[in-house]
Write a protein that holds these residues in place. Sequence first.
Motif, short mmCIF file in Angstrom:
data_model
loop_
_atom_site.label_atom_id
_atom_site.label_comp_id
_atom_site.label_asym_id
_atom_site.label_seq_id
_atom_site.Cartn_x
_atom_site.Cartn_y
_atom_site.Cartn_z
N GLU A 116 57.76 10.72 -35.81
CA GLU A 116 56.77 9.70 -36.15
C GLU A 116 56.87 8.48 -35.26
OE1 GLU A 116 55.23 6.89 -39.88
OE2 GLU A 116 57.00 8.17 -40.11
N VAL A 117 55.74 8.06 -34.72
CA VAL A 117 55.57 6.80 -33.98
C VAL A 117 54.18 6.29 -34.31
CG1 VAL A 117 55.27 5.78 -31.69
CG2 VAL A 117 57.10 7.42 -32.06
N ASP A 118 54.02 4.99 -34.47
CA ASP A 118 52.68 4.42 -34.64
C ASP A 118 51.96 4.49 -33.30
OD1 ASP A 118 52.92 3.86 -37.33
OD2 ASP A 118 53.76 1.86 -36.98
N LEU A 119 51.30 5.60 -33.06
CA LEU A 119 50.77 5.91 -31.73
C LEU A 119 49.71 4.92 -31.28
CD1 LEU A 119 50.58 9.78 -32.17
CD2 LEU A 119 52.21 8.52 -30.76
N ASP A 120 48.85 4.48 -32.21
CA ASP A 120 47.81 3.55 -31.81
C ASP A 120 48.41 2.21 -31.36
OD1 ASP A 120 48.59 3.40 -34.48
OD2 ASP A 120 46.75 2.39 -35.10
N GLN A 121 49.50 1.80 -31.99
CA GLN A 121 50.17 0.56 -31.57
C GLN A 121 51.01 0.79 -30.31
OE1 GLN A 121 52.06 -1.82 -34.68
NE2 GLN A 121 51.07 -0.54 -36.23
N PHE A 122 51.65 1.94 -30.22
CA PHE A 122 52.52 2.27 -29.10
C PHE A 122 51.76 2.19 -27.77
CE2 PHE A 122 54.55 5.38 -26.25
CZ PHE A 122 55.89 5.00 -26.33
N PHE A 123 50.51 2.65 -27.78
CA PHE A 123 49.73 2.70 -26.54
C PHE A 123 48.75 1.53 -26.40
CE2 PHE A 123 50.93 7.18 -27.04
CZ PHE A 123 51.46 7.42 -25.78
N GLY A 124 48.79 0.59 -27.33
CA GLY A 124 47.82 -0.49 -27.32
C GLY A 124 47.79 -1.30 -26.04
N HIS A 125 48.93 -1.46 -25.38
CA HIS A 125 49.00 -2.30 -24.19
C HIS A 125 48.55 -1.58 -22.93
CE1 HIS A 125 50.26 -5.56 -21.65
NE2 HIS A 125 51.08 -4.79 -20.97
N ILE A 126 48.57 -0.24 -22.92
CA ILE A 126 48.26 0.49 -21.69
C ILE A 126 47.04 1.40 -21.84
CG2 ILE A 126 50.60 0.41 -20.79
CD1 ILE A 126 50.95 3.32 -21.76
N ALA A 127 46.27 1.19 -22.87
CA ALA A 127 45.05 1.97 -23.05
C ALA A 127 43.88 1.01 -23.28
CB ALA A 127 45.17 2.93 -24.22
N LYS A 128 42.70 1.48 -23.00
CA LYS A 128 41.51 0.65 -23.18
C LYS A 128 41.15 0.52 -24.66
CE LYS A 128 36.85 0.06 -21.33
NZ LYS A 128 35.73 0.70 -20.59
#
Length: 557
Positions: A116-128
Motif C-alpha cells: 500500500e502507498v497513497d499513489l495519487d499523493q506519491f506521484f503528485g509532484h511529478i505528474a500533471k
Amino acid sequence: MKKTMTAAAAIVECFEREGVTNVFCVPGESYLPVMDRIYESKKIRLISTRHEGGAAFMAEGYGKAKRKPGIAMATRGVGGANLAIGIHTAYQDSTPMIVLLGQVHSKFRGREGFQEVDLDQFFGHIAKWTVELKDAERVPEIMQRAFRVAQSGRPGPVVISLPEDVLVEEAEMYFGPVVNLPAPRPGINEINQVEEILKDAKRPLILAGGGVIACNGEQELIQVAERFRIPVMAAFRRQDVFPNNHPLYAGHSGLGARSSILDTIRQADVVLAVGTRLSEVTTQDYSIFNHHPKLIHIDIDYDTIGKVFTPDAGILADAKEALNALMDMNVDGDWKEWSKERRSVFEKSNDQIPKEDENWISNRNVIRVLQEKLPKDAIITNDAGNFASWLHDLYSFDHPKSYIGPTSGAMGYGLPSAIGAKVASPNRTVVSLSGDGGFMMTVQELETAARYGIPVISLVFNNNSFGTIRMHQEKHYPERVIGTALGKVNFTQLAEALGVQGIKVQTDEEFEQAFEKALLSNTSVVIEIISNVERISVNDTIQSIRNKTLQQNGAFR
C-alpha cells in the motif's frame, strides 16, 4: 450513450474510444480485471515487459513518436515506484502519457495493506494530474478527463489509482465524445506587440522547442523563418524541430553545445522562444540571457511563460496557431547577413572537434555511417551519456519527428523508448544509442522486443565506465576515481541469451559492415562498440580534463 458494465470494462471502452492500440505493463493481480477486458478487446495489444521502468519508457517513447498518450500499467506501490522514472521523464519532456496503477482493496486502505502507498499523493509532484478512482460510475468521466489533461495545454503524464474492489463493480456508464484538443490562437494586439519588437531588431533569433513538435507545427516554423529570414536554434534535445540542413538552422542549445554556436544566442537582441520552457540545459544554467535581449515567449502553458525569464511579450497560444498568425506581420527586417553569418558559424563548428585515437573505433565515423545508411525518416533514440554528444553535434536531423531523447537525462531510456517508438511507427527504422551503463539498466527489454517481434537496432558504446560521471569526477576531483569504473560485460553474448542477434565491433570497417547487416535484418540487433574510455567526450580526453583541473588548482605536475 449509456451502458451497464464493470469499471474495468469501462476503462477499456474508453481506451478503444480514444484510439488506444497498445498498452505496456508488468502484470499484477491488483488490476487483473483490466487485463482480462483487454484480452477480450480486438483493438488493443497488451505488451508485457520485463520491468516497470521499461514499460514506462516504452509508453513515453510511444507518446513522443505518436503524439498520443502512451499507456502504462503496474501494480500498487512497488510497481508504481518502478514506473516513477518514466513518469518523471514524461513530465519534464512534456509527453502525453496515462498510467494506471492497481491499488489495494478500499477496505484495507490506511492499514498498511500489502504494497500500500497513497499513489495519487506519491506521484503528485511529478505528474500533471493524479487521482484515485473511488466510484465505478465515474470511470468514463475520469478516464476521458485523463485523456484531455494528458494531451491539452502542455502535455504530460496522468496517474490513476485503481482500488481492486472498484474494478469489478458494475454501474450504468455514460460516455461522452472523444477528446477534442483546444488550440488557442494569439490575439491581434499580441501579434502587433511582436511586430513592434521585431521592427527594432538587428539580430533576432527563433529558439524552438518541443511545443512546436507536439502540435505538428514544424512546417509553420519553416515558413516563419523563411518569411522573415530569421535564424533558428533548437532547444535541448529538440534537434528535429527544424531541418538541420536548412540554411537558416544555426545549431542547438544543449549539453556540450559549442561556445561559437551559443554565441548566436548571446549576440541576439531579440529572442522569439516558441514552445520551450527555457530549461536549465537549454539556457546553459539560466545564464544565456545575461545580456538581457528582448524576449518574446510563446507557449501553450500559462505557468511556463515568465517562470524562468520575464518576457517583453508573453503569449499563451498553441505554437502552430501562433506561427500561422505571425505570418501576417508587417515586418521587413534586413536580417539576411545575420542569418548567413550564424549558419556559417554552425557549419564550421564541427571542424573544431579533435581527432580521435586511430587505434580505436571512431565515434565520428559511427555517426557518419548512420547519416549515410539510415532511411531519411528513421527515428533515433538515445540514452543519457557523453556518447550522445557525437550524435547531437554531427548528425543532421533533416526529417520531422526523427529524434527521441530524454530531456530529463534518464539512464536506461534508449532501448525501451526505441521499442515504444517502433510500436508507434512500425514502418520506420528505429535505432537506439546507449552507453554500457545505461543499457545495462534496461537490457532485459531485449527479450520483450524478441517476444513480440519488435525489431530495433541498439548501438552500445562499451567503455566499461559511467563515462559522464567520470568526466565530472576528473573536473572536480582529478585522479580520485571511485564508483565510476564498471566491470566487463559481453553484450554480444547477453543479447544472444535474450533472443536477439549480437555483433561486437572494434574497427570502423567492422561497424559499417555490422550496421548494413542490421538494416537488412527484420529482427532486433545489438551492435556492441568497444570504445576508448580515454576519449571521454567530444572535446576532451580524461588526461586533458585532469591536467586542466590540476593546473587550475596549482597542482599540475
